[in-house]
Design an enzyme around this catalytic site. Structure first.
Site, PDB file in Angstrom:
ATOM      1  N   GLY A   1      -3.896  -2.412  -2.361  1.00  0.00           N
ATOM      2  CA  GLY A   1      -2.570  -1.685  -2.819  1.00  0.00           C
ATOM      3  C   GLY A   1      -1.387  -2.398  -3.217  1.00  0.00           C
ATOM      4  O   GLY A   1      -1.623  -3.209  -4.055  1.00  0.00           O
ATOM      5  N   GLU A   2      -0.110  -2.024  -2.548  1.00  0.00           N
ATOM      6  CA  GLU A   2       1.098  -2.877  -2.913  1.00  0.00           C
ATOM      7  C   GLU A   2       1.736  -3.275  -1.656  1.00  0.00           C
ATOM      8  O   GLU A   2       2.086  -2.342  -0.879  1.00  0.00           O
ATOM      9  CB  GLU A   2       1.970  -1.748  -3.639  1.00  0.00           C
ATOM     10  CG  GLU A   2       3.214  -2.257  -3.943  1.00  0.00           C
ATOM     11  CD  GLU A   2       3.191  -3.726  -4.664  1.00  0.00           C
ATOM     12  OE1 GLU A   2       2.536  -3.942  -5.644  1.00  0.00           O
ATOM     13  OE2 GLU A   2       3.764  -4.753  -4.196  1.00  0.00           O
ATOM     14  N   SER A   3       1.452  -4.576  -1.372  1.00  0.00           N
ATOM     15  CA  SER A   3       1.939  -5.037  -0.041  1.00  0.00           C
ATOM     16  C   SER A   3       3.467  -4.704   0.342  1.00  0.00           C
ATOM     17  O   SER A   3       3.851  -4.483   1.483  1.00  0.00           O
ATOM     18  CB  SER A   3       1.836  -6.550  -0.076  1.00  0.00           C
ATOM     19  OG  SER A   3       2.384  -6.870  -1.179  1.00  0.00           O
TER      20      SER A   3
ATOM     21  N   CYS B   1      -6.980  -8.076  -0.635  1.00  0.00           N
ATOM     22  CA  CYS B   1      -5.700  -8.277  -1.633  1.00  0.00           C
ATOM     23  C   CYS B   1      -4.339  -7.905  -0.966  1.00  0.00           C
ATOM     24  O   CYS B   1      -3.784  -8.801  -0.361  1.00  0.00           O
ATOM     25  CB  CYS B   1      -6.090  -7.341  -2.815  1.00  0.00           C
ATOM     26  SG  CYS B   1      -5.260  -7.537  -4.260  1.00  0.00           S
TER      27      CYS B   1
ATOM     28  N   ARG C   1       1.790 -14.051  -4.436  1.00  0.00           N
ATOM     29  CA  ARG C   1       1.275 -12.789  -4.933  1.00  0.00           C
ATOM     30  C   ARG C   1       1.288 -12.890  -6.541  1.00  0.00           C
ATOM     31  O   ARG C   1       1.585 -13.832  -7.124  1.00  0.00           O
ATOM     32  CB  ARG C   1       2.617 -11.996  -4.726  1.00  0.00           C
ATOM     33  CG  ARG C   1       2.803 -11.504  -3.161  1.00  0.00           C
ATOM     34  CD  ARG C   1       3.813 -10.742  -3.320  1.00  0.00           C
ATOM     35  NE  ARG C   1       3.882  -9.335  -3.742  1.00  0.00           N
ATOM     36  CZ  ARG C   1       4.719  -8.583  -4.538  1.00  0.00           C
ATOM     37  NH1 ARG C   1       5.923  -9.132  -4.671  1.00  0.00           N
ATOM     38  NH2 ARG C   1       4.687  -7.596  -5.014  1.00  0.00           N
TER      39      ARG C   1
ATOM     40  N   ILE D   1      -7.546  -7.783  -8.801  1.00  0.00           N
ATOM     41  CA  ILE D   1      -6.709  -6.743  -9.574  1.00  0.00           C
ATOM     42  C   ILE D   1      -5.150  -7.413  -8.963  1.00  0.00           C
ATOM     43  O   ILE D   1      -4.691  -7.069  -7.773  1.00  0.00           O
ATOM     44  CB  ILE D   1      -6.828  -5.285  -9.132  1.00  0.00           C
ATOM     45  CG1 ILE D   1      -8.416  -4.854  -9.431  1.00  0.00           C
ATOM     46  CG2 ILE D   1      -5.831  -4.574  -9.718  1.00  0.00           C
ATOM     47  CD1 ILE D   1      -8.684  -3.555  -8.646  1.00  0.00           C
ATOM     48  N   ARG D   2      -4.643  -8.159  -9.990  1.00  0.00           N
ATOM     49  CA  ARG D   2      -3.409  -8.621  -9.533  1.00  0.00           C
ATOM     50  C   ARG D   2      -3.360  -9.250  -8.352  1.00  0.00           C
ATOM     51  O   ARG D   2      -2.406  -8.974  -7.338  1.00  0.00           O
ATOM     52  CB  ARG D   2      -2.130  -7.361  -9.589  1.00  0.00           C
ATOM     53  CG  ARG D   2      -1.799  -6.843 -10.963  1.00  0.00           C
ATOM     54  CD  ARG D   2      -0.836  -6.048 -11.205  1.00  0.00           C
ATOM     55  NE  ARG D   2      -0.718  -4.872 -10.095  1.00  0.00           N
ATOM     56  CZ  ARG D   2      -1.282  -3.839 -10.401  1.00  0.00           C
ATOM     57  NH1 ARG D   2      -2.403  -3.825 -11.337  1.00  0.00           N
ATOM     58  NH2 ARG D   2      -1.524  -2.926  -9.240  1.00  0.00           N
TER      59      ARG D   2
ATOM     60  N   HIS E   1     -11.574  -7.357  -3.823  1.00  0.00           N
ATOM     61  CA  HIS E   1     -11.817  -5.975  -3.463  1.00  0.00           C
ATOM     62  C   HIS E   1     -13.186  -5.700  -3.281  1.00  0.00           C
ATOM     63  O   HIS E   1     -13.803  -4.978  -4.057  1.00  0.00           O
ATOM     64  CB  HIS E   1     -11.212  -5.001  -4.141  1.00  0.00           C
ATOM     65  CG  HIS E   1      -9.845  -4.852  -4.486  1.00  0.00           C
ATOM     66  ND1 HIS E   1      -8.747  -4.235  -3.877  1.00  0.00           N
ATOM     67  CD2 HIS E   1      -9.008  -5.574  -5.427  1.00  0.00           C
ATOM     68  CE1 HIS E   1      -7.468  -4.506  -4.037  1.00  0.00           C
ATOM     69  NE2 HIS E   1      -7.707  -5.180  -5.063  1.00  0.00           N
TER      70      HIS E   1
ATOM     71  N   GLU F   1     -14.413  -3.588  -1.390  1.00  0.00           N
ATOM     72  CA  GLU F   1     -14.668  -2.282  -1.152  1.00  0.00           C
ATOM     73  C   GLU F   1     -14.870  -1.440  -2.513  1.00  0.00           C
ATOM     74  O   GLU F   1     -15.203  -0.198  -2.686  1.00  0.00           O
ATOM     75  CB  GLU F   1     -13.472  -1.545  -0.502  1.00  0.00           C
ATOM     76  CG  GLU F   1     -12.143  -1.525  -1.326  1.00  0.00           C
ATOM     77  CD  GLU F   1     -11.334  -2.803  -1.486  1.00  0.00           C
ATOM     78  OE1 GLU F   1     -12.048  -4.008  -1.038  1.00  0.00           O
ATOM     79  OE2 GLU F   1     -10.130  -2.876  -1.656  1.00  0.00           O
TER      80      GLU F   1
HETATM   81  N1  GLN Z   1      -0.029  -7.512  -6.216  1.00  0.00           N
HETATM   82  C1  GLN Z   1      -0.370  -6.476  -5.350  1.00  0.00           C
HETATM   83  C2  GLN Z   1       0.436  -6.929  -4.189  1.00  0.00           C
HETATM   84  O1  GLN Z   1       1.489  -7.595  -4.204  1.00  0.00           O
HETATM   85  C3  GLN Z   1      -1.582  -6.646  -4.477  1.00  0.00           C
HETATM   86  C4  GLN Z   1      -2.747  -6.130  -5.416  1.00  0.00           C
HETATM   87  C5  GLN Z   1      -4.039  -5.433  -4.840  1.00  0.00           C
HETATM   88  O2  GLN Z   1      -4.113  -4.963  -3.820  1.00  0.00           O
HETATM   89  N2  GLN Z   1      -4.717  -5.133  -5.685  1.00  0.00           N
HETATM   90  O3  GLN Z   1       0.470  -6.117  -2.915  1.00  0.00           O
END
Ligand code: GLN
Length: 205
Positions: free
Chosen positions: A46-48, A78, A107, A136-137, A177, A179
């Site tokens: 997700g987004e940390s 992630c 990151r 993903i990113r 990921h 999942e």
């Molecule tokens: N770039 C995201 C972060 O810094 C992580 C991306 C992800 O969980 N797919 O949280």
């Protein structure tokens, strides 16, 4: 064994499905009472920064840190890897983590051109099993402490090898990921090699 998925933000449902496929009956964790009832935890992608802020808001940041310090098995994918890391590069100002894993992560490490990509990578202690990994990113691991085991690496755009799956004690993290792929071996690794043995040894709550 009771396994929770931290359900503040991110791909919670996908981790729940993977756990069910591994024969575990998972629960979503949003409150301290729910945290107290579990033996092991998954922190989703997700987004940390958002997950950390929400964890603070729901008063879960310090209790999760305390459970990690007591030895609760945790798997972070992630954003979850970033949240388990002791040190974060390219963090936003004041970004907090649960910490516990003696690694430095960067990151969004793969840069804009390979922002998101998929690759078949060797995963595991022996490095002999190929898993399909979705990035993903994603972060990568820039430095590891002496008790950290590398379970998978990929070559980055800088042509160097970077760890993307690591384990330190009962903490396990992947920058990809599993999942999202329908292949449950990485979750099974966490359940059977880390969480269940820790539960059998006992005393983690
Ligand atoms: N770039 C995201 C972060 O810094 C992580 C991306 C992800 O969980 N797919 O949280």
């Amino acid at each position: 064994m009771k396994v929770g998925v931290l359900a503040l933000q991110g791909d919670v449902r996908e981790h729940v499905s993977s756990l069910i496929a591994c024969g575990v009956n998972p629960s979503a964790i949003r409150r301290i009472e729910e945290l107290e009832a579990i033996d092991a935890l998954i922190i989703p992608g997700g987004e940390s920064t958002t997950i950390a802020q929400l964890a603070e808001h729901y008063e879960l940041l310090l209790p999760i840190r305390a459970r990690i310090n007591k030895g609760m098995p945790v798997y972070g994918s992630c954003a979850g890897m970033i949240l388990l890391a002791d040190r974060v590069l390219d963090a936003v100002d004041g970004q907090k983590t649960f910490g516990g894993l003696d690694i430095t992560v960067r990151r969004n490490a793969f840069g804009r051109q390979v922002d998101s990509f998929e690759s078949d990578i060797e995963f595991g202690d022996g490095g002999s099993e190929k898993v399909h990994a979705v990035f993903i990113r994603a972060p990568w691991v820039e430095e590891i402490g002496k008790d950290i085991k590398i379970l998978a690496s990929v070559i980055g755009p800088d042509a160097k090898s970077h760890p993307v799956a690591v384990r330190g004690g009962n903490l396990f993290a992947t920058s990809f990921h599993p999942e999202l792929t329908g292949d449950h071996r990485v979750h099974r690794y966490f359940i059977e090699e880390i969480a269940r043995p820790a539960l059998v040894r006992g005393g983690l709550r």
